[in-house]
Every structure is written in C-alpha cells, then in structure tokens.
Design a protein around this motif. Structure first.
Motif, PDB file in Angstrom:
ATOM      1  N   ALA A   1      78.438 -39.198  22.705  1.00  0.00           N
ATOM      2  CA  ALA A   1      78.727 -40.198  23.739  1.00  0.00           C
ATOM      3  C   ALA A   1      77.492 -40.435  24.584  1.00  0.00           C
ATOM      4  O   ALA A   1      76.769 -39.502  24.926  1.00  0.00           O
ATOM      5  N   VAL A   2      77.280 -41.697  24.918  1.00  0.00           N
ATOM      6  CA  VAL A   2      76.152 -42.090  25.754  1.00  0.00           C
ATOM      7  C   VAL A   2      76.662 -43.091  26.782  1.00  0.00           C
ATOM      8  O   VAL A   2      77.457 -43.976  26.459  1.00  0.00           O
ATOM      9  N   LEU A   3      76.191 -42.933  28.019  1.00  0.00           N
ATOM     10  CA  LEU A   3      76.527 -43.871  29.093  1.00  0.00           C
ATOM     11  C   LEU A   3      75.302 -44.692  29.448  1.00  0.00           C
ATOM     12  O   LEU A   3      74.195 -44.151  29.539  1.00  0.00           O
ATOM     13  N   ILE A   4      75.536 -45.970  29.665  1.00  0.00           N
ATOM     14  CA  ILE A   4      74.462 -46.869  30.092  1.00  0.00           C
ATOM     15  C   ILE A   4      75.022 -47.736  31.221  1.00  0.00           C
ATOM     16  O   ILE A   4      76.108 -48.313  31.073  1.00  0.00           O
ATOM     17  N   PRO A   5      74.302 -47.836  32.332  1.00  0.00           N
ATOM     18  CA  PRO A   5      74.760 -48.749  33.386  1.00  0.00           C
ATOM     19  C   PRO A   5      74.856 -50.178  32.834  1.00  0.00           C
ATOM     20  O   PRO A   5      73.944 -50.647  32.142  1.00  0.00           O
ATOM     21  N   HIS A   6      75.960 -50.829  33.115  1.00  0.00           N
ATOM     22  CA  HIS A   6      76.147 -52.203  32.649  1.00  0.00           C
ATOM     23  C   HIS A   6      75.225 -53.117  33.450  1.00  0.00           C
ATOM     24  O   HIS A   6      75.211 -53.054  34.679  1.00  0.00           O
ATOM     25  N   PRO A   7      74.455 -53.961  32.777  1.00  0.00           N
ATOM     26  CA  PRO A   7      73.479 -54.787  33.496  1.00  0.00           C
ATOM     27  C   PRO A   7      74.094 -55.944  34.286  1.00  0.00           C
ATOM     28  O   PRO A   7      73.478 -56.443  35.229  1.00  0.00           O
ATOM     29  N   ASP A   8      75.313 -56.366  33.939  1.00  0.00           N
ATOM     30  CA  ASP A   8      75.888 -57.567  34.543  1.00  0.00           C
ATOM     31  C   ASP A   8      77.063 -57.326  35.477  1.00  0.00           C
ATOM     32  O   ASP A   8      77.529 -58.258  36.124  1.00  0.00           O
ATOM     33  N   GLU A   9      77.570 -56.115  35.514  1.00  0.00           N
ATOM     34  CA  GLU A   9      78.736 -55.821  36.355  1.00  0.00           C
ATOM     35  C   GLU A   9      78.720 -54.362  36.764  1.00  0.00           C
ATOM     36  O   GLU A   9      78.097 -53.541  36.099  1.00  0.00           O
ATOM     37  N   PRO A  10      79.414 -54.031  37.845  1.00  0.00           N
ATOM     38  CA  PRO A  10      79.415 -52.631  38.318  1.00  0.00           C
ATOM     39  C   PRO A  10      80.297 -51.739  37.430  1.00  0.00           C
ATOM     40  O   PRO A  10      81.470 -51.498  37.734  1.00  0.00           O
ATOM     41  N   SER A  11      79.748 -51.290  36.345  1.00  0.00           N
ATOM     42  CA  SER A  11      80.474 -50.416  35.429  1.00  0.00           C
ATOM     43  C   SER A  11      79.466 -49.662  34.575  1.00  0.00           C
ATOM     44  O   SER A  11      78.276 -49.951  34.575  1.00  0.00           O
ATOM     45  N   MET A  12      79.982 -48.698  33.847  1.00  0.00           N
ATOM     46  CA  MET A  12      79.165 -47.919  32.912  1.00  0.00           C
ATOM     47  C   MET A  12      79.649 -48.244  31.501  1.00  0.00           C
ATOM     48  O   MET A  12      80.857 -48.187  31.222  1.00  0.00           O
ATOM     49  N   LYS A  13      78.706 -48.585  30.630  1.00  0.00           N
ATOM     50  CA  LYS A  13      79.043 -48.840  29.230  1.00  0.00           C
ATOM     51  C   LYS A  13      79.143 -47.494  28.514  1.00  0.00           C
ATOM     52  O   LYS A  13      78.254 -46.659  28.630  1.00  0.00           O
TER      53      LYS A  13
END
Length: 183
Positions: free
Chosen positions: A65-77
C-alpha cells in the motif's frame, strides 16, 4: 399543552440535549477543519492518521500500500499493489460518527464516571472498527472491483452504523439514568 410537555419531558430533554451537543461538537469540528491548512498533516490530522494507519495495516497483511496526497482535493490517494483504488477523505476518519455516538450517550447520560468511560471506550472502538472497515473495504475493492458500489455504499456503512446502534442499545439498557428510572 402543559400536560403534554410534562408527560414528554424526558423525550424533549433527550432531543434538546442531543441536538445541542451534536451542533456544538459539529461546529467545533468544522472550525478545526477550517483551521487545518494541511501543511503538516494533509488534509487534516485525523484523516491523515487514518490514512497512515490504513496503509500500515494493509502492508502488515502482505499487500503493498502506498499513500499519495491527492493533487486536486483534500484527500489521500490509496494505491494497493500498484492499483489506485480509493481516496481517503475527511468523511472516512470516523470523527463525525464519533460525534453522533457521543451526542446520544450524553443525551442519555448515566453516572458521570460511567458515561465518560463509555464515551472514551466507545469512541476508541468506533475508531478501530472504522479503521478495519477501511482496510477490509480496500481489500474488497482490490479483489472484487465489480462490487465497489455495494461494498462502499451499503455493506461497510451498515457495519459502522450498525455497531454504533448496538452501542447505543447496550448503553440505554445497561447504564443510562432513563433505564434506572424505569427499573
């Protein structure tokens, strides 16, 4: 009218207390969200914490599993084994559910220590079950993507809200002052 108010005094008190506690906590939570600028914990501390713990649990279960900050909205991908599966948003962190739970328990309060202990232990339980819910949902989405709508919108909300409902029933039947008056 006065007789109706007297007759339903406990019901009116419950509703007003519930609404007051729920509104105050929701306003405070929204103020917290507004103050969260995402500079340290993106998008906010609680959502970030849930995302990191979800990633850690998924990795401990043998997934990558990998988390990436979503570039367009306040969430984590959330990416599982190279597949972008979900985004962890503020609504995933369980705080709103804990506020709902807490408001009900305060409205049906019992002895102070018992109420406080139940609020704390219930909140921890809700948080933990919510975290496991996200992990299992992610695994389900990975293995059964064709059932994404059913898993995300029916089964897993049913689990968390069903547990909160059972905690409420247990509280009312075992510890609330209302139960002691009717005994």
């Amino acid at each position: 009218m006065k007789t109706l108010l007297l007759k339903y005094k406990s019901v009116i008190k419950f509703i007003l207390t519930f609404l007051l506690v729920y509104m105050v906590l929701t306003i405070l939570y929204n103020l917290y969200l507004d103050a969260s600028d995402g500079s340290i914990y993106y998008p906010d501390y609680f959502t970030h914490l849930v995302a990191i713990q979800t990633e850690s649990l998924l990795n401990s279960f043998g997934y990558h599993a990998v988390l990436i900050p979503h570039p367009d909205e306040p969430s984590m991908k959330l990416i599982l084994n190279g597949t972008y599966l979900a985004r962890i948003i503020e609504g995933c962190n369980g705080v709103s559910i804990i506020i709902l739970f807490l408001s009900f328990i305060v409205a049906f309060s019992g002895a102070f220590k018992t109420t406080l202990f139940y609020i704390l232990s219930g909140s921890v339980l809700i948080y933990a079950v919510n975290l496991l819910r996200i992990v299992i949902l992610t695994i389900g989405l990975y293995h059964y993507p064709e059932h994404a709508n059913l898993l995300h919108n029916v089964i897993f909300p049913g689990i968390i809200y069903g547990m909160v409902f059972l905690l409420w029933i247990f509280w009312v039947n075992r510890f609330s002052k209302l139960n002691k008056k009717n005994a």
